[in-house]
Design an enzyme around this catalytic site. Structure first.
Site, PDB file in Angstrom:
ATOM      1  N   TYR A 187       4.419   3.752  -8.110  1.00  0.00           N
ATOM      2  CA  TYR A 187       4.970   4.006  -6.780  1.00  0.00           C
ATOM      3  C   TYR A 187       3.885   4.717  -5.978  1.00  0.00           C
ATOM      4  CZ  TYR A 187       7.904   6.026  -3.092  1.00  0.00           C
ATOM      5  OH  TYR A 187       8.410   6.399  -1.874  1.00  0.00           O
TER       6      TYR A 187
ATOM      7  N   ASP B 292       5.966  -0.536  -5.920  1.00  0.00           N
ATOM      8  CA  ASP B 292       5.881  -0.377  -4.471  1.00  0.00           C
ATOM      9  C   ASP B 292       4.510   0.214  -4.175  1.00  0.00           C
ATOM     10  OD1 ASP B 292       6.004   0.349  -1.826  1.00  0.00           O
ATOM     11  OD2 ASP B 292       7.731   1.669  -2.024  1.00  0.00           O
TER      12      ASP B 292
END
Length: 259
Positions: free
Chosen positions: A105, A146
């Site tokens: 992330y 992400d």
């Protein structure tokens, strides 16, 4: 093998949608980002009831990553072991048989020129360095999550509006390209060569119904793993507010199939 990768934007809030997605798509491996919960409160039991082993690296209210798998996971490693970058729970690595899985992330970066933007660029550089130190391009490896990077203008519905943002800035894209240069292929760019497919839509301004989105979530593979890659879909139907009584994440899940 099926891999599902998803920024859930709070696993507690999105748990009903996650369970529905697991039952609908039946992935073998799941990589989750922005779980926003400490390890002790991660909802292990309902996931185990569906047959998933879970390894987690959480943080209260912010960040957090997790890997779920139908097979036991080994060689689990959290973060970079770097005190300047490891205050935030953003990286988790594990092995399933011969396959190495890295769930990331990447920091958003807030505003270009800010300390948070510098932290984002440093984090991406350290991620590449960790690949150099701990892995080989000849390994079967998937790095997904992400990334808060839209690599191409075609990955942005309105590129002019985002050109100098932290998601599309030339420095951001250069850092992502440098990460790929270690020996990774962006499966989404291969599957959607002309772009126009997105994984994130702002909650505001009717962005989702207008399809005003960006492709900032990615599944990256080494060459040995790419030989097994078949296809990828974006679970846009699962992102719809009407798909479930609970509010959706602002991200859609990526679903990739491998031989």
């Amino acid at each position: 093998m099926r891999l599902l990768c998803w920024n859930v934007n709070s696993i507690v809030t999105r748990l009903p949608r996650l369970l529905a997605a697991l039952q609908a798509h039946r992935p073998d491996v799941v990589c989750l980002q922005e779980t926003k919960v400490v390890d002790e409160k991660f909802p292990t039991a309902p996931l185990a009831a569906l047959g998933y082993h879970a390894v987690v690296h959480g943080q209260r209210c912010y960040n957090g990553v997790a890997i779920l798998a139908k097979q036991p996971l080994t060689d689990v490693c959290e973060g970079f072991a770097d005190p300047t970058l490891d205050a935030q729970a953003r990286l988790l690595r594990a092995r399933m048989g011969e396959l190495q899985i890295v769930c990331a992330y990447v920091p958003n970066g807030s505003q270009v020129g800010s300390d948070k933007f510098a932290y984002k660029l440093a984090w991406l550089r350290r991620l590449r360095q960790s690949l150099v130190q701990s892995h080989r391009p000849q390994d079967r490896l998937i790095l997904c999550g992400d990334f808060n990077v839209a690599p191409r203008d075609s990955d942005v519905a309105e590129p002019e509006s985002w050109s100098q943002s932290v998601l599309c800035h030339p420095q951001t894209r250069a850092a992502f390209a440098d990460l790929l240069s270690w020996g990774l292929t962006d499966t989404g760019a291969q599957t959607f060569p002309n772009g126009g497919t997105y994984t994130w839509w702002d909650y505001r301004a009717l962005s989702f119904p207008r399809n005003n989105g960006l492709r900032i979530d990615h599944i990256l593979c080494t060459a040995p793993q790419m030989t097994h890659y078949k296809t990828q879909t974006i679970d846009r139907p699962g992102r719809r507010p009407s798909a479930h009584p609970t509010k959706p994440s602002d991200h859609a899940a990526l679903i990739a199939d491998f031989n």
